[in-house]
Design an enzyme around this catalytic site. Structure first.
Site, PDB file in Angstrom:
ATOM      1  N   ASP A 291       0.835  -1.210   0.000  1.00  0.00           N
ATOM      2  CA  ASP A 291       0.000   0.000   0.000  1.00  0.00           C
ATOM      3  C   ASP A 291       0.864   1.253   0.000  1.00  0.00           C
ATOM      4  O   ASP A 291       0.538   2.260  -0.648  1.00  0.00           O
ATOM      5  CB  ASP A 291      -0.917   0.009   1.225  1.00  0.00           C
ATOM      6  CG  ASP A 291      -2.068  -0.980   1.098  1.00  0.00           C
ATOM      7  OD1 ASP A 291      -2.281  -1.512  -0.012  1.00  0.00           O
ATOM      8  OD2 ASP A 291      -2.751  -1.227   2.111  1.00  0.00           O
TER       9      ASP A 291
ATOM     10  N   GLU B 187      -2.714  -2.445  -8.935  1.00  0.00           N
ATOM     11  CA  GLU B 187      -1.431  -1.734  -9.040  1.00  0.00           C
ATOM     12  C   GLU B 187      -1.319  -0.978 -10.356  1.00  0.00           C
ATOM     13  O   GLU B 187      -0.230  -0.548 -10.737  1.00  0.00           O
ATOM     14  CB  GLU B 187      -0.272  -2.725  -8.902  1.00  0.00           C
ATOM     15  CG  GLU B 187      -0.107  -3.693 -10.054  1.00  0.00           C
ATOM     16  CD  GLU B 187      -0.938  -4.966  -9.899  1.00  0.00           C
ATOM     17  OE1 GLU B 187      -0.584  -5.974 -10.533  1.00  0.00           O
ATOM     18  OE2 GLU B 187      -1.932  -4.941  -9.146  1.00  0.00           O
TER      19      GLU B 187
END
Length: 339
Positions: free
Chosen positions: A230, A256
């Site tokens: 994250d 992503e």
């Protein structure tokens, strides 16, 4: 949900939607037009999956099922936000009504006391009650009505604050529906709306789309954990914001993967910006608190595609994705331009 198609594209979607509605015996009402228009535009894949499943089950789309899909996939955010604000306003009005009733009762009691005191003072043969007693009663009731009025005024002031909070909550809800909570970038919903506006406005120039994917992200998560993953996404999001000021628009496309809309820029110029961004991402260093290890293996691949006159949202994304795939196949940590 916003529809950014120009007249030609919208007419084409409608020409596709109507035969499907006729084929499956779908009532031609505005709600169903919106559902099937969205279906043929393929802008909400989850809606398409549900409609396909419903057609397999029923051979058509029952009205109640269609209404539920419309609420869930097309106006869910607007409905939820409106219902929350409505509930808050109802509670606020009820509370003010209760306080107003109490104040009105206090005012009536005060009025009765004034009337009784006046009658006592005007009684034949002098006041029916000692003057001091009448004055004390009036003083006490005056204080009571003053306190009650003050409480009501305080509640009105509080209500004003609550109204401001409700307005802020409504605005935040609208914003939350558009913003990715992890990176602070706009989300895919905004991306598709803005890209559609640029492509279908009819008077806009070329627009270049850059797709960005963090390399080996699943392996990174498996090695260092999701919290570190994250943190990487947040860093990349910040770099995108810094490198892509308006009128460019950076979004978190999903997982992503990121996307950047670059209006009025050629593919070669966009590739230069993408390469500078690639180098910045490659320079990211993250230190683990527990082990003290410095992670320096973060890279990203880029696919660049400049729009053509015949491009739709889907075809432009598809060409940028193919360029991104070529970058990954070519060894990652590089920028590829779609032919």
């Amino acid at each position: 949900m916003k529809f950014a198609e120009n007249t030609g594209q919208a007419a084409e979607y409608l020409r596709q939607a109507i035969p499907l509605m006729v084929k499956h015996n779908i009532p031609p009402n505005p709600l169903n037009y919106a559902l099937w228009y969205t279906y043929v535009s393929n802008r909400v894949p989850e809606l398409n999956q549900e409609l396909d499943k419903t057609l397999t089950t029923y051979g058509t789309c029952p009205n109640l099922v269609g209404e539920q899909m419309f609420r869930q996939h097309m106006i869910k955010d607007e409905v939820d936000s409106a219902e929350n604000v409505q509930a808050g306003l109802i509670a606020l009005v009820n509370d003010l009504h209760e306080h107003a009733s109490v104040t009105a009762e206090e005012t009536k009691n005060y009025s009765d006391t004034l009337q009784d005191s006046l009658e006592a003072l005007q009684a034949d043969g002098g006041p029916a009650l000692p003057l001091e007693s009448i004055i004390q009663t009036l003083a006490r009731k005056t204080q009571d009505i003053s306190d009650s009025t003050q409480r009501f005024q305080t509640r009105i002031d509080d209500a004003q604050s609550e109204i401001e909070s409700l307005k802020a909550e409504l605005e935040k809800t609208r914003q939350d529906a558009r913003v990715d909570p992890l990176t602070g970038l706009f989300n895919r919903r905004v991306f598709e709306t803005e890209l559609g506006t640029l492509l279908y406005s009819g008077n806009a120039g070329a627009v270049t789309l850059v797709m960005v994917d963090v390399d080996h992200f699943k392996k990174f998560n498996d090695t260092y954990g999701h919290l570190m993953g994250d943190k990487v996404l947040q860093y990349v999001g910040k770099l995108l914001r810094d490198f892509c000021p308006e009128p460019m628009l950076a979004v978190r496309y999903g997982g992503e993967e990121f996307a950047v809309i670059m209006p009025a820029l050629t593919a070669s110029k966009s590739a230069e910006l993408a390469n500078a961004l690639r180098e910045k991402i490659q320079a990211i260093r993250i230190k683990q608190k527990k082990s003290g290890e410095v992670i320096s293996s973060i890279t990203a691949s880029f696919g660049v595609a400049e729009s053509r006159q015949e491009d739709s949202i889907n075809t432009l994304i598809e060409r940028a994705d193919k360029a991104l795939y070529s970058a990954k196949e070519g060894g990652r940590n590089q920028v590829q331009i779609a032919p």
